[in-house]
Each structure stands twice: as C-alpha cells, then as structure tokens.
Enzyme design. Structure first.
Site, PDB file in Angstrom:
ATOM      1  N   HIS A  20      -7.337 -25.792 -13.831  1.00 33.80           N
ATOM      2  CA  HIS A  20      -7.786 -24.835 -12.813  1.00 33.80           C
ATOM      3  C   HIS A  20      -6.957 -25.011 -11.544  1.00 33.80           C
ATOM      4  CE1 HIS A  20     -11.452 -22.567 -10.980  1.00 33.80           C
ATOM      5  NE2 HIS A  20     -10.328 -22.273 -10.335  1.00 33.80           N
ATOM      6  N   HIS A  22      -4.110 -22.561  -9.293  1.00 34.55           N
ATOM      7  CA  HIS A  22      -3.442 -21.273  -9.128  1.00 34.55           C
ATOM      8  C   HIS A  22      -2.045 -21.476  -8.562  1.00 34.55           C
ATOM      9  CE1 HIS A  22      -7.204 -18.964  -9.752  1.00 34.55           C
ATOM     10  NE2 HIS A  22      -7.755 -20.064  -9.243  1.00 34.55           N
ATOM     11  N   HIS A 201     -13.561 -16.865 -13.798  1.00 32.31           N
ATOM     12  CA  HIS A 201     -14.192 -17.522 -12.653  1.00 32.31           C
ATOM     13  C   HIS A 201     -15.639 -17.037 -12.506  1.00 32.31           C
ATOM     14  CE1 HIS A 201     -10.194 -18.740 -11.650  1.00 32.31           C
ATOM     15  NE2 HIS A 201     -10.487 -19.141 -10.432  1.00 32.31           N
ATOM     16  N   GLU A 203     -18.196 -18.358  -9.573  1.00 27.14           N
ATOM     17  CA  GLU A 203     -18.573 -19.347  -8.573  1.00 27.14           C
ATOM     18  C   GLU A 203     -19.702 -18.894  -7.666  1.00 27.14           C
ATOM     19  OE1 GLU A 203     -14.469 -18.229  -7.521  1.00 27.14           O
ATOM     20  OE2 GLU A 203     -16.013 -16.947  -8.373  1.00 27.14           O
ATOM     21  N   ASP A 283      -7.644 -26.518  -7.784  1.00 27.80           N
ATOM     22  CA  ASP A 283      -7.778 -25.111  -7.415  1.00 27.80           C
ATOM     23  C   ASP A 283      -6.546 -24.574  -6.678  1.00 27.80           C
ATOM     24  OD1 ASP A 283      -9.035 -22.670  -7.342  1.00 27.80           O
ATOM     25  OD2 ASP A 283     -10.731 -23.312  -6.135  1.00 27.80           O
ATOM     26  N   ASP A 284      -6.572 -24.607  -5.353  1.00 26.33           N
ATOM     27  CA  ASP A 284      -5.467 -24.143  -4.500  1.00 26.33           C
ATOM     28  C   ASP A 284      -5.149 -25.286  -3.539  1.00 26.33           C
ATOM     29  OD1 ASP A 284      -5.517 -21.085  -5.197  1.00 26.33           O
ATOM     30  OD2 ASP A 284      -7.593 -21.631  -4.783  1.00 26.33           O
TER      31      ASP A 284
END
Length: 350
Positions: A20, A22, A201, A203, A283-284
């Site tokens: 996960h 990006h 996704h 969330e 994630d990011d």
C-alpha cells in the site's frame, strides 16, 4: 519491555513487504520541486522543498488530494516516471529493507500523459531498482473514484489493450464518500474477466462498503478498512476468509481514519486482536512525514509490539501479495532468514 535502542534495531532490520504505497505520494519534496522547475510549473505560494508538504493539514482529505494532484501534474515524461519510481523503490524502499512492493500507479493523476508513456517510464525505474538493490515490484493501476464510472471502465479497457507483465491488478482510490464502491462494478467486472487482481480503498465509509468491495467488485483484499471492526459479523467473515487489510498507521492516524489522531493506533490493535490479516505499509510516505521503517516504529512504541508481531505483518503481506506460489516461497525464505538474524540476539542468555 523493549528498550528504544532494541525497538530501533528491530524496525530497521525487519524485512518488509509493501502492498500500500502510491507512486505519486512517495515522491520526495526536493524531487517534486526540481520537476516543477523542469516543466515551468510555479508551486503554490512559491513553495520550497522545506514547506511543500504540510503533514498536519492532511487531516482534511481534500487538502491532501489537492497536494497529491499538484505532485502528479509535474511528473510528465518517461524520464520523470523513471526517476520517481527508482527513488521510491531504492531510497524509499530497499534502504528500509523492503524486499517487494506492489506500487499503486494512478494514471488519472497525470492528466494529459499517455498510458504507455507512464508505464514505460515506471517499468524502466522498476528494472533499474531491482538491478541495483534487488527489490522486486509490480504495479496496481488505481481508478479515481471521484471520476465517472465510465472513465474507470475506459482505463481498464486501456490496460487490457496494452498488457504488461508487471501490471497485475487494479485498485480504487481517492474519496470514498464521493465515489462509493458500487458505482464501479462494471470496471471491476471487466478487470476480473481479464484476469486482473482487484483491491479497493475503504477508509472513511461504513462497514458494509467492505462487503460491497468483496462481493460486488470481487476484490481479494481491502486497503485500510479500519471500520471493519465496527461490525462483528463482517469482522468474523473477514477473519474466516482471511481477507487481507493493508493498513497504514501514520497517514491514517493523521487523517483520523484509524483513530483520533493521538498516535494510539487502537483501530489497528482491534483488528490485530480480532485475528484479521493485517499488513503494514506507509501509504504516501514523504507527504505524511513517514517511511516504511517509521510506520513499524510507530506501532512498536504505541502498542508495545515486538519482533514476533511485527514480523507477522510481513508474513501476512507475503500471503496477501499477488505473487505466484514460487514468488511467495522465495520471498518468504528471504524474509525468514532476515527475521532469524534479528531474533538471534534476543535468544542469548543475559
């Protein structure tokens, strides 16, 4: 109770599998500033690498997505995609003992850039990163749920018309409240018929969105999914079916999806305690001031997790990955050797 030094030794040395992360969100601020200058883009307010990312403001998802879109807009040519992919996989991956990553790629986040241009640059970065560091990777193409279902279907059609071995599945990202999963069933059905893996996704939506993701979209795993523990029946089902959840502690805490923003990570604890198949990723990373090591560090300090639990997240990620049986076996052998080396000092008698 582990000491800070011991926690640091474990989280830095832990083998990691990334499901996960990006691509747009994993670009370092300095790189984005350089790419903006390359393409003549003036960043908001003349921002610099030092103040480009405002982590605290991302409690507001719309603000985060706005910054994400700015980042995507300055990654434009094959060389750009090669560079950001290579940096993400090496300094942002292998340097943290990430052995394998399934990269979320978002073609809609690069408006006006052809699909083949994006993929060609990313694949070149993937190959060079593996040559230089040994990290393996594959690609998940993200559909923008804030766009129309028709646009999502068109993107899947483009993927099918332009097959690449490294493109193994699709995802569904951006704001869940604007684009609930049921809107995209046609795109997901088309992807399934073409043999592509599927995830989505979830969330900020209600627990029943998870059932929609599994039953209507045909997904084999769920990204985030913290609200699963709000419904005992759905939790039980996901435990029994070993549905993987790709959790991202730091970004989700800032965004208040996995808790109240206090760093307690209690939602993830509830998921682990319930017996759900939890994986950990970042994630990011630079946009949220984190990295693959730091997300494990956050859980170790907040929840007291030691080597056994932290290593179980890697084992879960290997199981949840979309590698074939041989790929999973080889990956598990590498991870097991690294965990054994980490455990050796713990086995010594004081």
């Amino acid at each position: 109770m582990s000491t800070t030094a011991e926690i640091e030794r474990i989280v830095r040395g832990l083998p990691k599998v990334s499901l996960h992360c990006h691509l747009i969100g994993s670009v370092q601020a300095a790189t984005l500033v350089e790419l903006a200058a390359k393409h003549g883009v003036v960043l908001d307010g003349g921002r610099t690498a030092e103040n480009l990312f405002d982590h605290a403001s991302y409690e507001d998802l719309d603000e985060f997505l706005r910054v994400l879109d700015v980042a995507g807009s300055v990654i434009r040519d094959v060389d750009d995609f090669h560079r950001v992919t290579y940096e993400s996989l090496t300094a942002g991956g292998a340097a943290h003992n990430v052995l394998y990553r399934e990269i979320f790629l978002s073609p809609p986040g690069h408006p006006g850039i052809g699909y083949r241009t994006i993929i060609d640059g990313v694949r070149a970065g993937m190959r060079d990163a593996e040559t230089d560091t040994g990290i393996r990777s594959n690609l998940i193409v993200g559909l923008n749920r804030n766009d129309t279902p028709g646009a999502a279907t068109e993107l899947v059609e483009t993927m099918i018309a332009n097959p690449y071995d490294e493109v193994i599945g699709i995802g569904l990202d951006y704001s869940e409240m604007i684009g609930p999963p049921e809107k995209f069933w046609k795109a997901f059905r088309l992807a399934g018929e073409a043999g592509l893996q599927r995830t989505a996704h979830s969330e900020s939506g209600p627990p029943h969105n998870i059932e929609t993701i599994l039953d209507l979209l045909g997904c084999s795993r769920v990204d985030h999914g913290y609200h699963v523990v709000d419904d005992p029946d759905i939790t039980r089902r996901c435990v029994e079916e070993r549905i993987p959840f790709t959790c991202t502690p730091v970004s989700s805490d800032i965004g208040r999806y996995s808790g109240s923003g206090d760093g307690s990570h209690l939602r993830i604890k509830q998921m682990v305690d319930a017996g759900l198949l939890v994986t950990i990723d970042s994630d990011d990373p630079p946009m949220f001031g984190t990295d693959p090591t730091n997300d494990y560090r956050a859980l170790a300090h907040a929840l007291g997790y030691g080597l056994d639990t932290l290593a179980s997240f890697t084992d879960n990620a290997i199981e949840a990955s979309w590698l074939d049986a041989d790929g999973k076996r080889d990956l598990r052998q590498r991870a097991d050797r690294m965990v054994a080396d980490l455990a050796a000092p713990l086995m010594k008698t004081p």
